[in-house]
Design a protein around this motif. Sequence first.
Motif, PDB file in Angstrom:
ATOM      1  N   CYS A  22     -37.118   9.381   7.055  1.00 42.14           N
ATOM      2  CA  CYS A  22     -37.427  10.444   5.899  1.00 42.14           C
ATOM      3  C   CYS A  22     -36.032  10.373   5.056  1.00 42.14           C
ATOM      4  CB  CYS A  22     -37.700  11.902   6.266  1.00 42.14           C
ATOM      5  SG  CYS A  22     -37.608  12.994   5.268  1.00 42.14           S
ATOM      6  N   THR A  23     -36.171  10.381   3.863  1.00 45.51           N
ATOM      7  CA  THR A  23     -35.062  10.265   3.092  1.00 45.51           C
ATOM      8  C   THR A  23     -35.026  11.535   2.241  1.00 45.51           C
ATOM      9  OG1 THR A  23     -34.944   8.101   3.107  1.00 45.51           O
ATOM     10  CG2 THR A  23     -33.498   9.355   1.438  1.00 45.51           C
ATOM     11  N   MET A  34     -31.408  18.244  10.001  1.00 45.41           N
ATOM     12  CA  MET A  34     -32.835  17.484   9.698  1.00 45.41           C
ATOM     13  C   MET A  34     -33.732  17.415  11.004  1.00 45.41           C
ATOM     14  SD  MET A  34     -30.685  14.363   7.585  1.00 45.41           S
ATOM     15  CE  MET A  34     -32.091  14.095   6.499  1.00 45.41           C
ATOM     16  N   GLY A  35     -34.819  17.094  10.790  1.00 42.97           N
ATOM     17  CA  GLY A  35     -35.781  17.000  11.848  1.00 42.97           C
ATOM     18  C   GLY A  35     -37.525  16.931  11.579  1.00 42.97           C
ATOM     19  N   TRP A  36     -38.035  16.878  12.333  1.00 41.64           N
ATOM     20  CA  TRP A  36     -39.530  16.897  12.266  1.00 41.64           C
ATOM     21  C   TRP A  36     -40.155  17.903  12.953  1.00 41.64           C
ATOM     22  CZ3 TRP A  36     -40.845  12.758   9.437  1.00 41.64           C
ATOM     23  CH2 TRP A  36     -40.092  11.784   9.163  1.00 41.64           C
ATOM     24  N   TYR A  37     -41.346  18.414  12.029  1.00 38.33           N
ATOM     25  CA  TYR A  37     -42.384  19.301  12.874  1.00 38.33           C
ATOM     26  C   TYR A  37     -43.754  18.646  12.616  1.00 38.33           C
ATOM     27  CZ  TYR A  37     -38.989  23.209  13.086  1.00 38.33           C
ATOM     28  OH  TYR A  37     -38.017  24.196  13.316  1.00 38.33           O
ATOM     29  N   HIS A  93     -47.145  14.976  10.609  1.00 36.60           N
ATOM     30  CA  HIS A  93     -45.684  15.128  11.030  1.00 36.60           C
ATOM     31  C   HIS A  93     -45.213  15.576   9.604  1.00 36.60           C
ATOM     32  CE1 HIS A  93     -46.987  13.760  15.017  1.00 36.60           C
ATOM     33  NE2 HIS A  93     -45.617  13.765  15.283  1.00 36.60           N
ATOM     34  N   PHE A  94     -44.319  16.354   9.545  1.00 36.60           N
ATOM     35  CA  PHE A  94     -43.419  16.800   8.362  1.00 36.60           C
ATOM     36  C   PHE A  94     -41.852  16.588   8.687  1.00 36.60           C
ATOM     37  CE2 PHE A  94     -46.946  18.799   6.264  1.00 36.60           C
ATOM     38  CZ  PHE A  94     -47.933  19.318   7.173  1.00 36.60           C
ATOM     39  N   CYS A  95     -41.346  16.128   7.751  1.00 37.39           N
ATOM     40  CA  CYS A  95     -40.017  16.014   7.727  1.00 37.39           C
ATOM     41  C   CYS A  95     -39.396  17.165   7.271  1.00 37.39           C
ATOM     42  CB  CYS A  95     -39.585  14.912   6.575  1.00 37.39           C
ATOM     43  SG  CYS A  95     -37.467  14.674   6.591  1.00 37.39           S
ATOM     44  N   TYR A  96     -38.260  17.746   7.633  1.00 34.19           N
ATOM     45  CA  TYR A  96     -37.743  19.149   7.555  1.00 34.19           C
ATOM     46  C   TYR A  96     -36.019  19.025   7.227  1.00 34.19           C
ATOM     47  CZ  TYR A  96     -35.675  23.382   9.540  1.00 34.19           C
ATOM     48  OH  TYR A  96     -35.096  24.483   9.656  1.00 34.19           O
TER      49      TYR A  96
END
Length: 116
Positions: A22-23, A34-37, A93-96
């Motif tokens: 993810c950018t 930053m992270g992932w859900y 999966h969502f970038c956050y």
Amino acid sequence: QVQLVESGGGLVQPGGSLRLSCTASGSPFGIATMGWYRQAPEKQRELVATITSNNRTNYADSVKGRFTVSRDSAKNAVWLQMNSLKPEDTAVHFCYIKDFIGRNYWGQGTQVTVSS
């Protein structure tokens, strides 16, 4: 306008690996976390992993020891290396990101499917 562009999802067999990328761009107040859900069908969105600007990480218990989150702050990029994948990891999966004044932003999501 803040934009998060994700890539790397797909179909993998149980026990396999995937790497999500993810950018982020356009955050006027920087990027603190930053992270992932992820969100599986008929379930609530849940934390997978996050990493702060000083590289402190946090993982869901269900992924500890299997997933690794990393970031390059100079490139506003975050990655999620997923190993030993299980069918229960199947989800969007969502970038956050969270900026330094506490605002949250989400990517569009990338599908991860673990199936034989």
